[in-house]
Design an enzyme around this catalytic site. Structure first.
Site, PDB file in Angstrom:
ATOM      1  N   ASP A  52       0.826  -1.202   0.000  1.00 29.56           N
ATOM      2  CA  ASP A  52       0.000   0.000   0.000  1.00 29.56           C
ATOM      3  C   ASP A  52       0.864   1.258   0.000  1.00 29.56           C
ATOM      4  OD1 ASP A  52      -2.639   1.472   0.513  1.00 29.56           O
ATOM      5  OD2 ASP A  52      -1.464   2.038   2.272  1.00 29.56           O
ATOM      6  N   GLU A 124      -2.046  -5.326  -3.643  1.00 27.17           N
ATOM      7  CA  GLU A 124      -1.085  -4.579  -2.827  1.00 27.17           C
ATOM      8  C   GLU A 124      -0.051  -5.515  -2.226  1.00 27.17           C
ATOM      9  OE1 GLU A 124      -3.685  -0.716  -1.345  1.00 27.17           O
ATOM     10  OE2 GLU A 124      -3.642  -2.522  -0.086  1.00 27.17           O
TER      11      GLU A 124
END
Length: 239
Positions: A52, A124
């Site tokens: 992320d 992610e």
């Protein structure tokens, strides 16, 4: 062409054009539901946390360089749209990520391989695994190859994040009245389906009337609003 004899994780790495440690990539593909059902083995949430951050940084730099005239608020809005669950899930579907996921039985039976949240989180995690295996440059290059094709579609993903607000803003820009929603529900309480109709008018004329369905009133209204937002987009040039 993918090697049909390669392991699933190796096939995914080949599809992404990166070299990733097989164990790390396998971990990135492991949802916590699978880990729980297999004695509490490792899962992908730490890699998701790492990915992320890398995703956000690479997207921020890309937008900063690509749009020198946009202010901070505009850049932030575009970044939020491009790294949103909706955008990441679309990217994940484009690379067939769902076929490689390790899910628990419950998630598998409820369509977890195609859930936006699971697909986005796993993407992610894959970015995080790439960073640890191949370094920051390769991970950044992967992010850009995945995100850049959507760079000019930030408005679409922004609308998908908050379709009712986006529809209100577009209606206002067109000089229309506030959207009006009507919702009905059918079926038993434990399996109820809702249908929402949203109408946008301007000076007494209906600009658009669309419907959407969902398992809650909120989701039905959001589906209807997103469809209406898309339809009204064609009218912007004439205002």
């Amino acid at each position: 062409m993918e090697d049909p004899e390669a392991t699933p994780s190796a096939q995914l790495a080949e599809r992404l054009g990166v070299v990733v440690d097989p164990e790390l990539l396998d971990l990135a593909l492991t949802h916590r539901s699978f880990a729980f059902e297999h004695g509490g083995i490792g899962h992908n949430e730490r890699l998701e946390f790492l990915g992320d951050s890398i995703l956000g940084q690479a997207t921020t730099v890309m937008l900063y360089r690509a749009h020198p005239k946009l202010d901070e608020g505009q850049l932030a809005k575009r970044r939020a749209a491009l790294v949103s669950t909706v955008a990441l899930a679309e990217i994940a579907r484009g690379i067939g990520l769902g076929a490689y996921l390790h899910l628990g039985r419950g998630e598998h039976l409820t369509g977890g391989h195609d859930k936006d949240s699971i697909l986005a989180d796993t993407l992610e995690a894959v970015i995080g695994a790439t960073y640890l295996s191949a370094g920051p440059d390769v991970a950044t290059d992967l992010v850009l190859r995945l995100i850049e094709p959507l760079r000019d579609q930030a408005d679409r993903f922004g609308a998908a994040m908050d379709p009712k607000t986006s529809l209100q803003e577009r209606a206002t820009a067109l000089g229309a009245t506030a959207p009006v929603y009507a919702v009905t529900g059918t079926g038993p309480d434990h399996d109820r389906v809702y249908e929402a109709t949203v109408t946008v008018t301007r000076r007494g004329d209906v600009l658009t009337r669309t419907t959407g369905s969902g398992t809650s009133k909120k989701h039905a209204e959001m589906a209807a609003a997103l469809d209406a937002w898309t339809r009204l987009g064609a009218l912007d040039a004439g205002v």
